[in-house]
Enzyme design. Structure first.
Site: not given
Ligand code: AMP
Length: 178
Positions: A64, A101
Site C-alpha cells: 500500500r 507481533e
C-alpha cells in the site's frame, strides 16, 4: 482543499473494520479513497507539500506504500524505489529481517537504485508498530543514503511506531493520527 477539510473528508472515507484480519485489530480500509479522484489528488498534494525540495528519492513499502508513493515521486520529479517482501526482487538486493507481533518477516530492496548521500523519503500507508518502516530505513542506511523523511497516511499512536523511528532523526509526517 485545506488541511482541516482534507482530514475531515478522509475520516469520512476510511473504513474501520473491527477484528480484521484477526481479533483485536482495528483494520483501516483506505480503498474508498481511490473511488474519489479529487480526494486522492488532495492527499498527494499534501504529501508533496511535506517533501518538496527536501528529498531526492521516494522509497515505498509493499504494497500500500506504492499507492501514494509513486504519485508523490512523479509530482516531485524524483525516482521511486520499491521495497518488497522477501522473494520478489531479482538480484542484486539486500534483505532486512524484522519482528512482527508473532514471528518475523523480511523485506528486500535492490542495491543499484539509490545512491550514497541521497536524501530519502520512506513512505507507507500506515504506521503501526513501526517494525516494517524501521527495517526499510535500515536498508536505505546500509546503502549510504540518508533517511530524511517518513510519511504515512495514518499513524496509530498507541502502538508507538514513532518511538521506533526516532533514532533516524528524520522528519515524520502523518496526515491522520488515531
Ligand atoms: P508495522 O510494521 O506494525 O508498523 O505495520 C505496518 C504495516 O502493516 C503497514 O504496511 C500497514 O499497511 C499494515 N497495517 C498494520 N496495522 C494495520 C491496520 N490496523 N490497518 C491497516 N493496515 C495495517
Amino acid at each position: 482543499m485545506n488541511n482541516e477539510s482534507l482530514i475531515a473528508e478522509l475520516n469520512n472515507t476510511i473504513d474501520n473494520i473491527p477484528d480484521f484480519p484477526i481479533p483485536g485489530i482495528q483494520f483501516k480500509d483506505i480503498t474508498p479513497i481511490f473511488l474519489n479522484p479529487k480526494l486522492y489528488e488532495a492527499v498527494i498534494a499534501d504529501f508533496v507539500n511535506f517533501s518538496k525540495g527536501k528529498i531526492d528519492v521516494v522509497c515505498g513499502i509493499e504494497s500500500r506504500g506504492y499507492l501514494f508513493g509513486i504519485a508523490i515521486a512523479v509530482a516531485l520529479e524524483v525516482p521511486f524505489v520499491l521495497i518488497r517482501k522477501k522473494g520478489k526482487l531479482p538480484p542484486p538486493f539486500i534483505s532486512q529481517k524484522y519482528n512482527l507481533e508473532y514471528g518475523t518477516s523480511e523485506i528486500e530492496m535492490k542495491t543499484d537504485q539509490i545512491k550514497e548521500n541521497q536524501r530519502v523519503l520512506i513512505h507507507d500507508d500506515l504506521l503501526a508498530t513501526g517494525g516494517t518502516t524501521e527495517a526499510a530505513a535500515k536498508l536505505v542506511q546500509q546503502q549510504g543514503a540518508i533517511v530524511s523523511q517518513f510519511s504515512f497516511l495514518i499513524g496509530l499512536n498507541e502502538l508507538k511506531g514513532k518511538e521506533k523511528l526516532k533514532h533516524f532523526q528524520a522528519d515524520i509526517y502523518e496526515i491522520l493520527s488515531y
